[in-house]
Design an enzyme around this catalytic site. Structure first.
Site, PDB file in Angstrom:
ATOM      1  N   GLU A 102      30.141   4.622  32.648  1.00  0.00           N
ATOM      2  CA  GLU A 102      29.339   3.626  31.920  1.00  0.00           C
ATOM      3  C   GLU A 102      28.223   4.325  31.165  1.00  0.00           C
ATOM      4  O   GLU A 102      27.696   5.340  31.620  1.00  0.00           O
ATOM      5  CB  GLU A 102      28.699   2.633  32.909  1.00  0.00           C
ATOM      6  CG  GLU A 102      29.354   1.287  32.979  1.00  0.00           C
ATOM      7  CD  GLU A 102      29.206   0.416  31.726  1.00  0.00           C
ATOM      8  OE1 GLU A 102      28.976   0.934  30.617  1.00  0.00           O
ATOM      9  OE2 GLU A 102      29.343  -0.798  31.882  1.00  0.00           O
ATOM     10  N   ASP A 103      27.832   3.755  30.039  1.00  0.00           N
ATOM     11  CA  ASP A 103      26.671   4.293  29.317  1.00  0.00           C
ATOM     12  C   ASP A 103      25.378   3.808  29.961  1.00  0.00           C
ATOM     13  O   ASP A 103      24.411   4.555  30.068  1.00  0.00           O
ATOM     14  CB  ASP A 103      26.725   3.912  27.830  1.00  0.00           C
ATOM     15  CG  ASP A 103      26.969   2.430  27.618  1.00  0.00           C
ATOM     16  OD1 ASP A 103      27.810   1.863  28.337  1.00  0.00           O
ATOM     17  OD2 ASP A 103      26.327   1.833  26.749  1.00  0.00           O
ATOM     18  N   ILE A 104      25.359   2.530  30.388  1.00  0.00           N
ATOM     19  CA  ILE A 104      24.121   2.009  30.988  1.00  0.00           C
ATOM     20  C   ILE A 104      24.435   0.921  32.014  1.00  0.00           C
ATOM     21  O   ILE A 104      25.358   0.128  31.810  1.00  0.00           O
ATOM     22  CB  ILE A 104      23.156   1.463  29.890  1.00  0.00           C
ATOM     23  CG1 ILE A 104      21.807   1.056  30.482  1.00  0.00           C
ATOM     24  CG2 ILE A 104      23.765   0.320  29.110  1.00  0.00           C
ATOM     25  CD1 ILE A 104      20.698   0.854  29.454  1.00  0.00           C
ATOM     26  N   ILE A 105      23.686   0.943  33.112  1.00  0.00           N
ATOM     27  CA  ILE A 105      23.690  -0.176  34.053  1.00  0.00           C
ATOM     28  C   ILE A 105      22.297  -0.778  33.997  1.00  0.00           C
ATOM     29  O   ILE A 105      21.296  -0.085  34.207  1.00  0.00           O
ATOM     30  CB  ILE A 105      24.084   0.271  35.466  1.00  0.00           C
ATOM     31  CG1 ILE A 105      25.543   0.756  35.454  1.00  0.00           C
ATOM     32  CG2 ILE A 105      23.896  -0.879  36.468  1.00  0.00           C
ATOM     33  CD1 ILE A 105      26.043   1.329  36.765  1.00  0.00           C
ATOM     34  N   ASP A 106      22.247  -2.062  33.646  1.00  0.00           N
ATOM     35  CA  ASP A 106      20.971  -2.756  33.431  1.00  0.00           C
ATOM     36  C   ASP A 106      20.851  -3.821  34.523  1.00  0.00           C
ATOM     37  O   ASP A 106      20.440  -3.517  35.643  1.00  0.00           O
ATOM     38  CB  ASP A 106      20.994  -3.319  32.003  1.00  0.00           C
ATOM     39  CG  ASP A 106      19.702  -3.966  31.563  1.00  0.00           C
ATOM     40  OD1 ASP A 106      19.064  -4.637  32.371  1.00  0.00           O
ATOM     41  OD2 ASP A 106      19.313  -3.814  30.388  1.00  0.00           O
ATOM     42  N   THR A 107      21.277  -5.049  34.273  1.00  0.00           N
ATOM     43  CA  THR A 107      21.249  -6.071  35.332  1.00  0.00           C
ATOM     44  C   THR A 107      22.290  -5.775  36.413  1.00  0.00           C
ATOM     45  O   THR A 107      22.171  -6.233  37.542  1.00  0.00           O
ATOM     46  CB  THR A 107      21.555  -7.473  34.764  1.00  0.00           C
ATOM     47  OG1 THR A 107      22.896  -7.481  34.271  1.00  0.00           O
ATOM     48  CG2 THR A 107      20.590  -7.857  33.660  1.00  0.00           C
ATOM     49  N   GLY A 108      23.344  -5.037  36.048  1.00  0.00           N
ATOM     50  CA  GLY A 108      24.436  -4.749  36.983  1.00  0.00           C
ATOM     51  C   GLY A 108      25.572  -5.747  36.881  1.00  0.00           C
ATOM     52  O   GLY A 108      26.608  -5.592  37.522  1.00  0.00           O
ATOM     53  N   LYS A 134      18.745   1.312  34.323  1.00  0.00           N
ATOM     54  CA  LYS A 134      17.465   0.579  34.270  1.00  0.00           C
ATOM     55  C   LYS A 134      17.229  -0.001  35.653  1.00  0.00           C
ATOM     56  O   LYS A 134      17.454  -1.197  35.906  1.00  0.00           O
ATOM     57  CB  LYS A 134      17.582  -0.566  33.264  1.00  0.00           C
ATOM     58  CG  LYS A 134      16.921  -0.281  31.936  1.00  0.00           C
ATOM     59  CD  LYS A 134      16.922  -1.522  31.089  1.00  0.00           C
ATOM     60  CE  LYS A 134      17.148  -1.142  29.658  1.00  0.00           C
ATOM     61  NZ  LYS A 134      17.308  -2.331  28.795  1.00  0.00           N
ATOM     62  N   ASP A 162      24.245  -0.006  21.204  1.00  0.00           N
ATOM     63  CA  ASP A 162      23.957  -0.755  19.984  1.00  0.00           C
ATOM     64  C   ASP A 162      22.870  -1.798  20.150  1.00  0.00           C
ATOM     65  O   ASP A 162      22.579  -2.259  21.254  1.00  0.00           O
ATOM     66  CB  ASP A 162      25.212  -1.509  19.541  1.00  0.00           C
ATOM     67  CG  ASP A 162      25.505  -2.708  20.446  1.00  0.00           C
ATOM     68  OD1 ASP A 162      25.587  -2.502  21.679  1.00  0.00           O
ATOM     69  OD2 ASP A 162      25.614  -3.834  19.945  1.00  0.00           O
TER      70      ASP A 162
END
Ligand SMILES: O=P(O)(O)OC[C@H]1O[C@H](OP(=O)(O)OP(=O)(O)O)[C@H](O)[C@@H]1O
Ligand SMILES: Nc1nc2[nH]cnc2c(=O)[nH]1
Ligand SMILES: [Mg+2]
Length: 180
Positions: A102-108, A134, A162
């Site tokens: 994954e590029d990013i895990i935010d809220t999950g 995050k 993006d």
């Protein structure tokens, strides 16, 4: 400090190309060490992960397959609350060593939604790699195994990520400037 404009918003440099590449090389080395002698199926989550996957793959020395799926939950700067599958999984994962990229895990939410679909296939092992986490925003439990950078709660673009479709085409990662 370098700034870019994406749609109506201004972003400033947060992680340089050099910082990203050297950390990605380290992540690849951890994976090479942990899966030595094994074959791994990497599942890349499109769209955001495409640059990360292309770069980390160049540093892998173990037997590595890749399969792409497309999930999306973000519109503009915010999570929509629902995760959609636009391109599904076409690979049998039973008894395979599986690593999600994954590029990013935010809220999950994205991975929380997707993980049971993978677990259902009973892989031999299932690990998660994320370039960015995050951490203070993650409300859905996601067992992350390898993290590139823990980042603050600010919207980021670049290096595949993006803002409303634009900004993916930068070698660096940029952070949204606070409105003043
Ligand atoms: O942890 P979460 O809050 O679910 O956020 C993480 C997800 O958000 C982004 O995808 P996005 O929905 O923007 O789709 P994209 O990769 O096509 O841009 C990113 O690539 C992750 O998949
Ligand atoms: N571009 C982008 N996509 C995200 N998806 C979840 N968090 C983010 C973020 O900060 N930036
Ligand atoms: Mg997005």
């Amino acid at each position: 400090m370098h700034t870019i404009k994406v749609h109506d918003k201004t972003f400033t440099t947060y992680l340089s190309e050099q910082q990203l590449q050297s950390r990605i090389k380290e992540l690849a080395n951890y994976i090479n060490r942990d899966f030595e002698g094994k074959k791994v199926v990497f599942i890349a989550i499109l769209n955001g992960s495409f640059m990360f996957v292309a770069d980390i793959f160049k540093y892998l020395t173990i037997d590595s397959e890749v399969s792409f799926i497309k999930l999306a939950s973000y519109k503009g700067l915010n999570s929509t609350g629902s995760v959609t599958t636009a391109i599904g999984l076409d690979t049998d994962l039973h008894a395979k060593h599986v690593v999600i990229l994954e590029d990013i895990i935010d809220t999950g939410k994205t991975l929380h939604y997707f993980l049971p679909q993978l677990q259902h296939q009973q892989p031999a092992s299932l690990k998660i790699v994320t370039l960015l986490h995050k951490a203070e925003m993650t409300q859905y439990p996601v067992p992350i195994d390898y993290t590139g950078f823990v980042i603050p709660n600010k919207f980021v673009v670049g290096y595949g990520l993006d803002y409303d479709g634009l900004g993916r085409n930068y070698k660096e990662i940029y952070q949204l400037e606070e409105a003043t």
